[in-house]
Motif scaffolding. Structure first.
Motif, PDB file in Angstrom:
ATOM      1  N   ARG A 119      -3.348   4.286   0.839  1.00  0.00           N
ATOM      2  CA  ARG A 119      -4.811   4.345   0.769  1.00  0.00           C
ATOM      3  C   ARG A 119      -5.401   3.974   2.124  1.00  0.00           C
ATOM      4  N   GLY A 177      -9.169   5.891  -1.751  1.00  0.00           N
ATOM      5  CA  GLY A 177      -8.240   6.966  -2.094  1.00  0.00           C
ATOM      6  C   GLY A 177      -9.014   8.211  -2.474  1.00  0.00           C
ATOM      7  N   SER A 236       0.949   3.949  -1.649  1.00  0.00           N
ATOM      8  CA  SER A 236       0.359   5.286  -1.738  1.00  0.00           C
ATOM      9  C   SER A 236      -0.510   5.596  -0.518  1.00  0.00           C
ATOM     10  N   GLY A 280      -4.262  -1.537  -0.235  1.00  0.00           N
ATOM     11  CA  GLY A 280      -3.458  -1.100  -1.380  1.00  0.00           C
ATOM     12  C   GLY A 280      -4.124  -1.407  -2.713  1.00  0.00           C
ATOM     13  N   ASN A 305       0.850  -1.200   0.000  1.00  0.00           N
ATOM     14  CA  ASN A 305       0.000   0.000   0.000  1.00  0.00           C
ATOM     15  C   ASN A 305       0.881   1.245   0.000  1.00  0.00           C
TER      16      ASN A 305
END
Ligand SMILES: [Zn+2]
Length: 317
Positions: free
Chosen positions: A23, A284, A21, A314, A19
Motif C-alpha cells: 500500500r 490502496g 500488499s 500496511g 505492508n
C-alpha cells in the motif's frame, strides 16, 4: 555497513513484514525548523529533514500526491510515498524547498489562505500572545487555574486545544481581546507570501486547499464551510494560475473533524478530485478518493521513521 544500506535493509524488512500488499503512504509535516522548538515538537530541523529524505528515498519510491492518488502502484519494487506540508508556513519555502530540490523530490503544500493574507494563523497568534504575556497574569486567558505551573509551550498547547473547536468568529473575538490587553497590533510573518507560493508551484510542487481560515469542517455551518472552501480555492488558483485538485481537511480526523456524508461531496462540487485526512493508514486501490489517509510517524530517528512509515502504510484505515 553504511547507514543508507542499513536503512534499505530496514525498509525492505518492514515492507515485507508489515505492508506485504505494498500500500502507498503519505506523510504530513507542518514546518522545517532552523532549530528544534518546544512549540513544534513534531517538526524536523533542516538537517533532520535532509537525513530523513535520504532514508525515505532508499526505502520508498517518492512521488507527487497526484501521481500516488491516481496510480497507487508499487514502483521499482518499493511502495509509493508522498510528502505533504500543511498550513503554508514560510519555512516550507526557505528551509524545505532547498532540501527537496537537493533530493530531486516534489511535495504538496496545503495552504490556509488567511495565513497568506495576514502572515500568521490563529495558533501562532496564541504563541505570540503567551510570549508577550510572559511573567504576566494568566487570568487574561479566562481558563481559571488550568495553566498553573505549566511551561510556556504547555500553556500554548492547552490554549490551542481550548480554542481549536470554536467557530472562527468566537475564536477570533477571544484572541482580539488578548491582543488588546497585551497591546499587540502586528505579528511577524510566519506564513508563505503569494510570491513564494507562486515559486513553489512553478518549481513543479503541488499547491492544495486547506480552507481559508483553517476551520474544522464539522464545527462550522454548511454554508460557512462552502464559503471557506471556495474562498481558499479561488485565492490560491488566482495566485498560481491553475486549478487545484488536492485538498486536506484541517485537523483531519474523519470521525471528529468532518462529516463524511456531506463534506467529500461538497469538495467534489467545488472541483477537487482527491482529499486527505490525518487518519493513520496506507492507501490502496480500495481507498476512498475523498478520504485518503496520511500520517506522521512520531519518531525522531530517520530509520525508525522509515520503519514505522512502512508499518502504518500496511494498516487499512
Ligand atoms: Zn492544518
Amino acid at each position: 555497513m553504511s547507514l543508507l544500506f542499513l536503512s534499505s535493509l530496514i525498509g525492505k524488512a518492514a515492507t515485507f513484514k508489515f505492508n506485504p500488499s505494498g500500500r502507498s503512504g503519505v506523510l504530513y509535516f507542518h514546518r522545517v525548523l532552523d532549530k528544534p522548538s518546544d512549540n513544534y515538537p513534531d517538526d524536523p530541523t533542516i538537517d533532520e529533514f535532509d537525513e530523513l529524505l535520504s532514508v525515505l528515498k532508499n526505502t520508498f519510491t517518492i512521488v507527487s500526491l497526484k501521481e500516488l492518488a491516481s496510480t497507487r502502484q508499487v514502483s521499482g519494487g518499493k511502495p509509493l510515498l508522498g510528502i505533504s506540508f500543511d498550513d503554508g508556513y514560510r519555512d516550507n519555502f526557505t528551509n524545505a524547498l532547498p532540501v527537496l530540490i537537493k533530493h530531486g523530490l516534489k511535495a504538496t503544500f496545503f495552504i490556509a489562505s488567511q495565513g497568506t493574507e495576514e502572515g500568521i494563523l490563529w495558533q501562532d497568534k496564541i504563541i505570540e500572545c503567551v510570549r508577550a504575556n510572559a511573567g504576566g497574569s494568566d487570568a487574561l486567558y479566562g481558563v481559571g487555574g488550568a495553566l498553573d505551573g505549566l511551561s510556556e509551550s504547555a500553556k500554548c498547547r492547552y490554549l490551542m486545544e481550548y480554542l481549536k473547536r470554536m467557530k472562527v468568529f468566537s475564536r477570533n473575538a477571544i484572541i482580539k481581546g488578548w491582543e488588546k490587553t497585551l497591546g499587540i497590533s502586528s505579528y511577524p510573518r510566519l506564513m508563505l507570501t503569494r510570491e513564494e507560493i507562486k515559486v513553489l508551484s512553478n518549481e513543479g510542487h503541488d499547491i492544495g486547499g486547506h480552507t481559508h481560515n483553517h476551520v474544522i469542517l464539522s464545527v462550522e455551518s454548511q454554508q460557512d464551510v462552502k464559503n471557506e472552501i471556495t474562498r481558499n480555492k479561488d485565492i490560491l488558483e488566482e495566485i498560481i494560475g491553475r486549478k487545484l485538485d488536492l485538498f486536506c481537511y484541517p485537523n483531519g480526523h474523519p470521525s471528529f473533524d468532518l462529516d463524511a456524508d456531506i463534506h467529500p461531496e461538497m469538495l467534489r462540487e467545488a472541483g477537487y478530485s482527491y482529499a486527505f485526512t490525518t487518519l493513520d493508514g496506507g492507501i490502496g486501490k480500495d481507498s476512498d478518493d475523498m478520504l485518503l489517509s496520511r500520517f506522521l510517524p512520531h519518531r525522531r530517528n530517520s530509520h525508525l521513521r522509515a520503519w514505522s512509515s512502512a508499518k502504518i502504510m500496511g494498516e487499512v484505515a
